[in-house]
Motif scaffolding. Structure first.
Motif, mmCIF file in Angstrom:
data_model
loop_
_atom_site.group_PDB
_atom_site.id
_atom_site.type_symbol
_atom_site.label_atom_id
_atom_site.label_comp_id
_atom_site.label_asym_id
_atom_site.label_seq_id
_atom_site.Cartn_x
_atom_site.Cartn_y
_atom_site.Cartn_z
ATOM 1 N N HIS A 21 38.525 95.277 -7.832
ATOM 2 C CA HIS A 21 39.465 94.295 -7.300
ATOM 3 C C HIS A 21 39.721 94.536 -5.813
ATOM 4 C CE1 HIS A 21 43.667 92.549 -6.923
ATOM 5 N NE2 HIS A 21 42.978 91.534 -7.353
ATOM 6 N N ALA A 22 39.938 95.796 -5.450
ATOM 7 C CA ALA A 22 40.199 96.136 -4.045
ATOM 8 C C ALA A 22 39.002 95.768 -3.170
ATOM 9 C CB ALA A 22 40.522 97.623 -3.909
ATOM 10 N N LYS A 23 37.788 96.106 -3.619
ATOM 11 C CA LYS A 23 36.591 95.772 -2.835
ATOM 12 C C LYS A 23 36.433 94.263 -2.698
ATOM 13 C CE LYS A 23 33.743 98.355 -5.252
ATOM 14 N NZ LYS A 23 32.518 99.060 -5.712
ATOM 15 N N TYR A 24 36.716 93.534 -3.770
ATOM 16 C CA TYR A 24 36.649 92.070 -3.745
ATOM 17 C C TYR A 24 37.632 91.508 -2.709
ATOM 18 C CZ TYR A 24 37.552 87.298 -5.366
ATOM 19 O OH TYR A 24 37.743 85.939 -5.426
ATOM 20 N N LEU A 25 38.863 92.015 -2.716
ATOM 21 C CA LEU A 25 39.874 91.527 -1.774
ATOM 22 C C LEU A 25 39.477 91.826 -0.325
ATOM 23 C CD1 LEU A 25 43.125 92.551 -3.664
ATOM 24 C CD2 LEU A 25 42.231 90.231 -3.358
ATOM 25 N N VAL A 26 38.929 93.021 -0.084
ATOM 26 C CA VAL A 26 38.507 93.376 1.272
ATOM 27 C C VAL A 26 37.383 92.436 1.726
ATOM 28 C CG1 VAL A 26 37.442 95.156 2.716
ATOM 29 C CG2 VAL A 26 39.256 95.781 1.106
ATOM 30 N N ARG A 27 36.428 92.188 0.860
ATOM 31 C CA ARG A 27 35.310 91.302 1.211
ATOM 32 C C ARG A 27 35.778 89.872 1.466
ATOM 33 N NH1 ARG A 27 32.141 94.673 -2.947
ATOM 34 N NH2 ARG A 27 31.018 96.096 -1.576
ATOM 35 N N LYS A 28 36.862 89.467 0.793
ATOM 36 C CA LYS A 28 37.442 88.136 1.015
ATOM 37 C C LYS A 28 38.321 88.087 2.258
ATOM 38 C CE LYS A 28 39.509 85.709 -1.994
ATOM 39 N NZ LYS A 28 40.361 85.206 -3.079
ATOM 40 N N GLY A 29 38.593 89.255 2.845
ATOM 41 C CA GLY A 29 39.442 89.296 4.028
ATOM 42 C C GLY A 29 40.928 89.342 3.725
ATOM 43 N N GLN A 30 41.292 89.614 2.481
ATOM 44 C CA GLN A 30 42.704 89.712 2.117
ATOM 45 C C GLN A 30 43.187 91.134 2.405
ATOM 46 O OE1 GLN A 30 42.334 86.851 -1.673
ATOM 47 N NE2 GLN A 30 44.295 87.897 -1.516
ATOM 48 N N THR A 31 43.323 91.425 3.705
ATOM 49 C CA THR A 31 43.668 92.774 4.138
ATOM 50 C C THR A 31 44.728 92.742 5.223
ATOM 51 O OG1 THR A 31 41.967 92.797 5.850
ATOM 52 C CG2 THR A 31 41.316 93.594 3.668
ATOM 53 N N THR A 32 45.367 93.878 5.395
ATOM 54 C CA THR A 32 46.270 94.116 6.514
ATOM 55 C C THR A 32 45.795 95.409 7.158
ATOM 56 O OG1 THR A 32 48.109 93.027 5.418
ATOM 57 C CG2 THR A 32 48.661 94.530 7.202
ATOM 58 N N LYS A 33 45.331 95.315 8.382
ATOM 59 C CA LYS A 33 44.780 96.491 9.061
ATOM 60 C C LYS A 33 45.868 97.169 9.887
ATOM 61 C CE LYS A 33 40.045 95.101 8.772
ATOM 62 N NZ LYS A 33 38.791 94.836 9.414
ATOM 63 N N ALA A 115 37.892 106.281 -0.078
ATOM 64 C CA ALA A 115 37.082 106.428 1.138
ATOM 65 C C ALA A 115 36.144 105.225 1.298
ATOM 66 C CB ALA A 115 36.289 107.728 1.088
ATOM 67 N N GLU A 116 35.609 104.742 0.184
ATOM 68 C CA GLU A 116 34.727 103.564 0.244
ATOM 69 C C GLU A 116 35.506 102.323 0.673
ATOM 70 O OE1 GLU A 116 31.942 100.949 -2.760
ATOM 71 O OE2 GLU A 116 32.045 103.112 -3.096
ATOM 72 N N ILE A 117 36.687 102.147 0.130
ATOM 73 C CA ILE A 117 37.523 101.003 0.523
ATOM 74 C C ILE A 117 37.911 101.131 1.997
ATOM 75 C CG2 ILE A 117 39.728 99.838 0.138
ATOM 76 C CD1 ILE A 117 39.439 100.854 -2.838
ATOM 77 N N HIS A 118 38.256 102.332 2.427
ATOM 78 C CA HIS A 118 38.622 102.595 3.822
ATOM 79 C C HIS A 118 37.453 102.204 4.740
ATOM 80 C CE1 HIS A 118 40.586 105.713 6.754
ATOM 81 N NE2 HIS A 118 40.369 104.563 7.336
ATOM 82 N N GLU A 119 36.248 102.604 4.359
ATOM 83 C CA GLU A 119 35.076 102.266 5.154
ATOM 84 C C GLU A 119 34.864 100.748 5.229
ATOM 85 O OE1 GLU A 119 30.258 102.921 5.000
ATOM 86 O OE2 GLU A 119 31.536 104.520 4.218
ATOM 87 N N ASP A 122 37.300 99.251 7.623
ATOM 88 C CA ASP A 122 37.001 99.557 9.020
ATOM 89 C C ASP A 122 35.657 98.984 9.474
ATOM 90 O OD1 ASP A 122 39.430 100.797 9.227
ATOM 91 O OD2 ASP A 122 38.647 102.832 9.247
ATOM 92 N N GLY A 123 35.110 98.083 8.661
ATOM 93 C CA GLY A 123 33.903 97.382 9.093
ATOM 94 C C GLY A 123 32.602 97.932 8.557
ATOM 95 N N GLY A 124 32.675 98.906 7.671
ATOM 96 C CA GLY A 124 31.460 99.427 7.061
ATOM 97 C C GLY A 124 30.967 98.495 5.978
ATOM 98 N N HIS A 125 29.830 98.789 5.417
ATOM 99 C CA HIS A 125 29.259 97.939 4.374
ATOM 100 C C HIS A 125 28.990 98.763 3.134
ATOM 101 C CE1 HIS A 125 28.908 94.680 7.192
ATOM 102 N NE2 HIS A 125 28.401 95.537 8.053
ATOM 103 N N ALA A 126 30.040 99.288 2.557
ATOM 104 C CA ALA A 126 29.905 100.142 1.359
ATOM 105 C C ALA A 126 29.485 99.316 0.163
ATOM 106 C CB ALA A 126 31.222 100.854 1.079
#
Length: 126
Positions: A21-33, A115-119, A122-126
């Protein structure tokens, strides 16, 4: 010997559904940096958690926590550990905070997931 207030690492497992779920949200841009120290202000309050539970139930609530304590009933807040967001967005500060706690209390699977979600954040492609 366990520290008071923290359960043994073996009872806390990675919540795979929450990880996806977290990876899906990050890929959708539902983040607060935001920054690490923001989590104390951005973490959901007990009232916000209760309101979310009332509206969405335990299954959806659990998607916002990367750890589950297998010794606790799954319909208790104590079952869920390592929150990473505010029930709307993945917060970078929540991920960083949880990442350091996972390392501190020896939860390597949860630490790796964070760590994968963090990456990803931060613009990584985990």
């Amino acid at each position: 010997m366990r520290r008071a207030g923290h359960r043994a690492a073996m009872t806390v497992k990675l919540n795979e559904k929450a990880f996806e779920h977290a990876k899906y949200l990050v890929r959708k841009g539902q983040t607060t940096k935001d920054e690490r120290d923001d989590w104390s202000e951005h973490a959901p309050t007990a009232d916000e958690q209760n309101a979310y539970l009332d509206r969405h139930g335990w299954r959806d609530y659990g998607l916002w926590f990367l750890g589950v304590d297998t010794e606790m009933d799954d319909e208790t807040k104590g079952h869920y550990e390592f929150p990473y967001g505010d029930f709307r967005r993945v917060h970078r500060c929540g991920v960083i905070s949880a990442e350091s706690r996972a390392a501190q209390y020896d939860h390597p699977d949860i630490q790796r997931a964070l760590a994968e979600i963090h990456e990803l954040l931060d613009g990584g492609h985990a």
